[in-house]
Design a protein around this motif. Structure first.
Motif, PDB file in Angstrom:
ATOM      1  N   UNK A  25     -31.258 -12.189  -4.862  1.00  0.00           N
ATOM      2  CA  UNK A  25     -31.103 -10.742  -4.996  1.00  0.00           C
ATOM      3  C   UNK A  25     -32.067 -10.047  -4.049  1.00  0.00           C
ATOM      4  N   UNK A  26     -31.559  -9.035  -3.321  1.00  0.00           N
ATOM      5  CA  UNK A  26     -32.396  -8.260  -2.413  1.00  0.00           C
ATOM      6  C   UNK A  26     -32.645  -8.943  -1.097  1.00  0.00           C
ATOM      7  N   UNK A  27     -32.207 -10.207  -0.937  1.00  0.00           N
ATOM      8  CA  UNK A  27     -32.357 -10.918   0.314  1.00  0.00           C
ATOM      9  C   UNK A  27     -33.769 -11.350   0.597  1.00  0.00           C
ATOM     10  N   UNK A  28     -34.701 -11.291  -0.364  1.00  0.00           N
ATOM     11  CA  UNK A  28     -36.099 -11.631  -0.109  1.00  0.00           C
ATOM     12  C   UNK A  28     -36.301 -13.122   0.027  1.00  0.00           C
ATOM     13  N   UNK A  29     -35.467 -13.930  -0.646  1.00  0.00           N
ATOM     14  CA  UNK A  29     -35.618 -15.378  -0.577  1.00  0.00           C
ATOM     15  C   UNK A  29     -34.259 -16.011  -0.753  1.00  0.00           C
ATOM     16  N   UNK A  30     -34.216 -17.353  -0.604  1.00  0.00           N
ATOM     17  CA  UNK A  30     -32.944 -18.072  -0.742  1.00  0.00           C
ATOM     18  C   UNK A  30     -33.175 -19.320  -1.560  1.00  0.00           C
ATOM     19  N   UNK A  31     -32.188 -19.682  -2.365  1.00  0.00           N
ATOM     20  CA  UNK A  31     -32.263 -20.899  -3.177  1.00  0.00           C
ATOM     21  C   UNK A  31     -31.348 -21.943  -2.582  1.00  0.00           C
ATOM     22  N   UNK A  32     -31.860 -23.122  -2.452  1.00  0.00           N
ATOM     23  CA  UNK A  32     -31.076 -24.196  -1.861  1.00  0.00           C
ATOM     24  C   UNK A  32     -30.271 -24.907  -2.946  1.00  0.00           C
ATOM     25  N   UNK A  33     -28.980 -25.071  -2.709  1.00  0.00           N
ATOM     26  CA  UNK A  33     -28.099 -25.730  -3.674  1.00  0.00           C
ATOM     27  C   UNK A  33     -27.608 -27.050  -3.105  1.00  0.00           C
ATOM     28  N   UNK A  34     -27.240 -27.920  -3.975  1.00  0.00           N
ATOM     29  CA  UNK A  34     -26.763 -29.239  -3.577  1.00  0.00           C
ATOM     30  C   UNK A  34     -25.360 -29.145  -2.999  1.00  0.00           C
ATOM     31  N   UNK A  35     -25.065 -29.975  -2.002  1.00  0.00           N
ATOM     32  CA  UNK A  35     -23.747 -29.973  -1.375  1.00  0.00           C
ATOM     33  C   UNK A  35     -22.728 -30.655  -2.281  1.00  0.00           C
ATOM     34  N   UNK A  36     -21.449 -30.366  -2.111  1.00  0.00           N
ATOM     35  CA  UNK A  36     -20.419 -31.030  -2.906  1.00  0.00           C
ATOM     36  C   UNK A  36     -20.302 -32.504  -2.521  1.00  0.00           C
ATOM     37  N   UNK A  37     -19.779 -33.290  -3.448  1.00  0.00           N
ATOM     38  CA  UNK A  37     -19.570 -34.728  -3.205  1.00  0.00           C
ATOM     39  C   UNK A  37     -18.151 -34.957  -2.714  1.00  0.00           C
ATOM     40  N   UNK A  38     -18.013 -35.778  -1.682  1.00  0.00           N
ATOM     41  CA  UNK A  38     -16.693 -36.132  -1.139  1.00  0.00           C
ATOM     42  C   UNK A  38     -16.452 -37.610  -1.424  1.00  0.00           C
ATOM     43  N   UNK A  39     -15.400 -37.905  -2.165  1.00  0.00           N
ATOM     44  CA  UNK A  39     -15.068 -39.282  -2.546  1.00  0.00           C
ATOM     45  C   UNK A  39     -13.720 -39.654  -1.959  1.00  0.00           C
ATOM     46  N   UNK A  40     -13.681 -40.704  -1.139  1.00  0.00           N
ATOM     47  CA  UNK A  40     -12.419 -41.200  -0.586  1.00  0.00           C
ATOM     48  C   UNK A  40     -11.753 -42.089  -1.623  1.00  0.00           C
ATOM     49  N   UNK A  41     -10.481 -41.847  -1.907  1.00  0.00           N
ATOM     50  CA  UNK A  41      -9.789 -42.599  -2.962  1.00  0.00           C
ATOM     51  C   UNK A  41      -8.699 -43.521  -2.431  1.00  0.00           C
ATOM     52  N   UNK A  42      -8.060 -43.172  -1.320  1.00  0.00           N
ATOM     53  CA  UNK A  42      -6.986 -44.018  -0.789  1.00  0.00           C
ATOM     54  C   UNK A  42      -6.807 -43.731   0.706  1.00  0.00           C
ATOM     55  N   UNK A  43      -6.773 -44.800   1.526  1.00  0.00           N
ATOM     56  CA  UNK A  43      -6.894 -46.220   1.196  1.00  0.00           C
ATOM     57  C   UNK A  43      -8.319 -46.571   0.760  1.00  0.00           C
ATOM     58  N   UNK A  44      -8.431 -47.551  -0.130  1.00  0.00           N
ATOM     59  CA  UNK A  44      -9.738 -48.015  -0.572  1.00  0.00           C
ATOM     60  C   UNK A  44     -10.470 -48.698   0.579  1.00  0.00           C
ATOM     61  N   UNK A 128     -21.607 -27.747   4.296  1.00  0.00           N
ATOM     62  CA  UNK A 128     -21.553 -28.900   5.187  1.00  0.00           C
ATOM     63  C   UNK A 128     -21.851 -30.162   4.404  1.00  0.00           C
ATOM     64  N   UNK A 129     -20.985 -31.149   4.544  1.00  0.00           N
ATOM     65  CA  UNK A 129     -21.150 -32.422   3.842  1.00  0.00           C
ATOM     66  C   UNK A 129     -20.217 -33.431   4.495  1.00  0.00           C
ATOM     67  N   UNK A 130     -20.388 -34.694   4.179  1.00  0.00           N
ATOM     68  CA  UNK A 130     -19.509 -35.733   4.709  1.00  0.00           C
ATOM     69  C   UNK A 130     -19.422 -36.879   3.726  1.00  0.00           C
ATOM     70  N   UNK A 131     -18.289 -37.532   3.707  1.00  0.00           N
ATOM     71  CA  UNK A 131     -18.089 -38.716   2.876  1.00  0.00           C
ATOM     72  C   UNK A 131     -18.646 -39.945   3.578  1.00  0.00           C
ATOM     73  N   UNK A 132     -18.633 -41.061   2.890  1.00  0.00           N
ATOM     74  CA  UNK A 132     -18.855 -42.350   3.540  1.00  0.00           C
ATOM     75  C   UNK A 132     -17.691 -42.633   4.495  1.00  0.00           C
TER      76      UNK A 132
END
Length: 247
Positions: A25-44, A128-132
């Motif tokens: 709020x107010x732009x005085x600081x920023x909170x860092x959040x965790x990136x989303x998880x990318x899971x490859x399902x097919x092909x295994x 920004x994130x990447x899978x295996x």
């Protein structure tokens, strides 16, 4: 191999695991959040596919309880012929809301596949994130019995006494997989051997066989003969020999 949808700059697609910033709020600081998880399902990972067309599927999920960002992201699907995703690269992209990064999770390219491939899904933009990186191999459908022998080329190499030897070969088979036997001889007499299980094979990738034991320290230095035999599951085999130096 035909190219998939529109290309994405490779440098952007390779950005891994960066977190997004949510202004406070107010732009005085920023909170860092965790990136989303990318899971490859097919092909295994390591899958052998007996079809010339491949359907890819994956999941992109935010951890529960985190505030969701605004803006949009580019979801980048990429496959290539090497594990670093730098050779014969094909990409496809879709734009998703950052709060709904899983809006695109399935892709069936028009390309015809044969051999060994590597694939990955990444996000660029507000998130920004990447899978295996996963490996899969395609043998294609088969009609009738397999009577084709594997193609194999033993590669010259160098070994050192007192260490296990590494033998290399290029191998190709219409089934997409083979097992390898390597034998080192001199004047027709065996010195050491090595073998692999069945593994995916494609001609442009060197296959490696490690000797089952170290080269004897008493072994004479000089030129030896390396022979590599490739077998497919139908029992067909191919064989090739090359020079191998011992120091």
């Amino acid at each position: 191999m035909r190219r998939a949808a529109r290309a994405v700059p490779l440098a952007a697609a390779l950005v891994l695991g960066a977190a997004w910033l949510l202004p406070a709020a107010g732009g005085a600081s920023a909170a860092r959040a965790q990136a989303p998880a990318i899971t490859l399902t097919s092909p295994a990972n390591g899958a052998l596919i007996r079809s010339s067309h491949v359907t890819f599927a994956w999941r992109v999920e935010w951890p529960r309880g985190l505030p969701l960002p605004g803006g949009t992201v580019e979801v980048v699907h990429r496959y290539a012929s090497d594990a670093a995703l730098t050779r014969e690269v094909s990409t496809a992209t879709r734009t998703c809301p950052a709060a709904n990064v899983g809006c695109w999770s399935r892709y069936r390219p028009s390309a015809t596949f044969y051999g060994r491939y590597y694939w990955q899904v990444s996000l660029t933009g507000a998130v920004q994130a990447a899978s295996r990186t996963y490996l899969f191999s395609v043998s294609g459908p088969r009609a009738g019995p397999d009577r084709s022998q594997p193609a194999v080329r033993a590669l010259s190499g160098l070994g050192r006494r007192g260490r296990r030897a590494l033998f290399f070969a290029r191998v190709r088979d219409d089934s997409g997989e083979a097992r390898l036997d390597a034998e080192l001889t001199r004047n027709g007499l065996p010195v050491v051997e090595g073998r692999t299980r069945f593994l995916p094979v494609v001609w442009h990738a060197r296959q490696r066989v490690r000797s089952s034991r170290a080269l004897p320290r008493t072994l004479a230095a000089g030129s030896y003969r390396l022979c590599v035999t490739a077998w497919d599951r139908a029992g067909n085999r191919g064989r090739h020999c090359a020079r191998y130096l011992i120091r």
